[in-house]
Design a protein around this motif. Sequence first.
Motif, mmCIF file in Angstrom:
data_model
loop_
_atom_site.group_PDB
_atom_site.id
_atom_site.type_symbol
_atom_site.label_atom_id
_atom_site.label_comp_id
_atom_site.label_asym_id
_atom_site.label_seq_id
_atom_site.Cartn_x
_atom_site.Cartn_y
_atom_site.Cartn_z
ATOM 1 N N THR A 163 22.152 65.057 2.226
ATOM 2 C CA THR A 163 22.770 66.242 1.769
ATOM 3 C C THR A 163 21.863 66.992 0.778
ATOM 4 O O THR A 163 21.412 68.066 0.887
ATOM 5 N N ALA A 164 21.424 65.991 -0.356
ATOM 6 C CA ALA A 164 20.673 66.862 -1.512
ATOM 7 C C ALA A 164 19.224 66.977 -0.688
ATOM 8 O O ALA A 164 18.639 67.957 -1.249
ATOM 9 N N VAL A 165 18.610 66.180 0.094
ATOM 10 C CA VAL A 165 17.210 66.540 0.559
ATOM 11 C C VAL A 165 17.114 67.662 1.373
ATOM 12 O O VAL A 165 16.442 68.779 1.285
ATOM 13 N N ILE A 166 18.566 67.918 2.166
ATOM 14 C CA ILE A 166 18.329 69.405 2.978
ATOM 15 C C ILE A 166 18.725 70.370 2.216
ATOM 16 O O ILE A 166 18.149 71.376 2.564
ATOM 17 N N ALA A 167 19.528 70.307 1.149
ATOM 18 C CA ALA A 167 19.769 71.289 0.338
ATOM 19 C C ALA A 167 18.608 71.823 -0.432
ATOM 20 O O ALA A 167 18.237 72.984 -0.488
ATOM 21 N N SER A 168 17.803 70.903 -0.973
ATOM 22 C CA SER A 168 16.563 71.124 -1.610
ATOM 23 C C SER A 168 15.521 71.970 -0.647
ATOM 24 O O SER A 168 15.035 72.730 -1.165
ATOM 25 N N ALA A 169 15.501 71.407 0.566
ATOM 26 C CA ALA A 169 14.489 72.183 1.534
ATOM 27 C C ALA A 169 14.757 73.511 1.965
ATOM 28 O O ALA A 169 13.917 74.404 2.112
ATOM 29 N N THR A 201 24.454 68.124 10.833
ATOM 30 C CA THR A 201 25.917 68.891 10.295
ATOM 31 C C THR A 201 25.652 69.425 8.925
ATOM 32 O O THR A 201 26.091 70.391 8.959
ATOM 33 N N CYS A 202 24.946 68.746 8.241
ATOM 34 C CA CYS A 202 24.251 69.262 6.863
ATOM 35 C C CYS A 202 23.474 70.326 7.288
ATOM 36 O O CYS A 202 23.646 71.544 6.402
ATOM 37 N N PHE A 203 22.501 70.422 8.174
ATOM 38 C CA PHE A 203 21.548 71.467 8.232
ATOM 39 C C PHE A 203 22.354 72.615 8.728
ATOM 40 O O PHE A 203 22.129 73.986 8.276
#
Length: 349
Positions: A163-169, A201-203
């Motif tokens: 989740t943190a990686v996707i939010a960062s990007a 889902t996170c994306f």
Amino acid sequence: MAWNPSFLRAFQLLLVIRLFSSLFSNISDCDETFNYWEPTHYLLYGSGLQTWEYSPAYAIRSYAYLLLHAFPVAAIATKQKYIAFYLIRILLAVISALSETYFYKSVLVKFGSDVACWTLLLLVGSCGMYIAAAAYLPSTFAMYCTMIALGAWFQRRRKIAVTAVIASALVGWPFSIAIGFPVFLEYLYKRPRSVIIWSATCFIFVAVPLIIIDSYFYGKLVFAPLNIVLYNIFSGRGPEIYGTEPWSFYFKNMLLNMNVVFLLALVSVVVITIRVMYRVIQNLDPFHMRSDRWFPAVVSLLIWILIFFTQAHKEERFLFPVYPLFCLAGAVSFQLFKVCTQSKVVFVV
């Protein structure tokens, strides 16, 4: 016996330093002024300068990122602009201190008390971290997410890390996803189906509000993270039009911002990578590298160095997401030297 304060004590220590940064550190990047403070002023007070990045013709900056910072100010409805300015910077300082503390405690779990102690001390004393912590820039948001993502990875908290990686990007800086490559690679190898489902889902959860917000402000369908990637990589113009720097630019910058810690970090990156490559060749298994306890500490930093240090266009803010990783790698070097002196053997092999 290493000094390892509790979460609360470590947070208090970091918070004091970060609050000083929010109150006294100057704005060192023109992008922070014209791409973030000016449009935030427009959102809050109805006026502000617009750069070409916010033109609908390019639309490479996201209003969603601005709204995350504008909402707290709008909530208190202050007309005193200096209060709005410092409120945002203080909030950034608090978020930085929290993410740094989480990172420190994760390092303690994964790498032990000595490395955690040095990591905390280097985070506190780093000039680069002092500058980056309260900066109103997507690369600073990416730095927060990097510490959360790798901290969760060290503690084997898969969903938080992804989740943190996707939010960062998506919310921060799209190119910061390079830091998350090792996280995705390991999880895809071990649990491909669950990771793909959770990532999708996170994306969707992050991208859909992003598209709605930016499409509203730009007056057309916009996905800003995609636009910035298309412009910088596939447009044929790219960031080089804003100037190029020699290979030594980042080395000089890091010597100023990290001093000898930068050199120590490079030592640990090189030594551990050689160790891992030797073991991979011996075992003929590319995933054997994860069995080296130190490799997770430097692999994301290694990827970042290989990508960004070789680009012609260089800016200090491009280093913000990996400043904590330089602190960790420097701390690992201290530990490697300690192991070498105690065992009296060469650590490389």
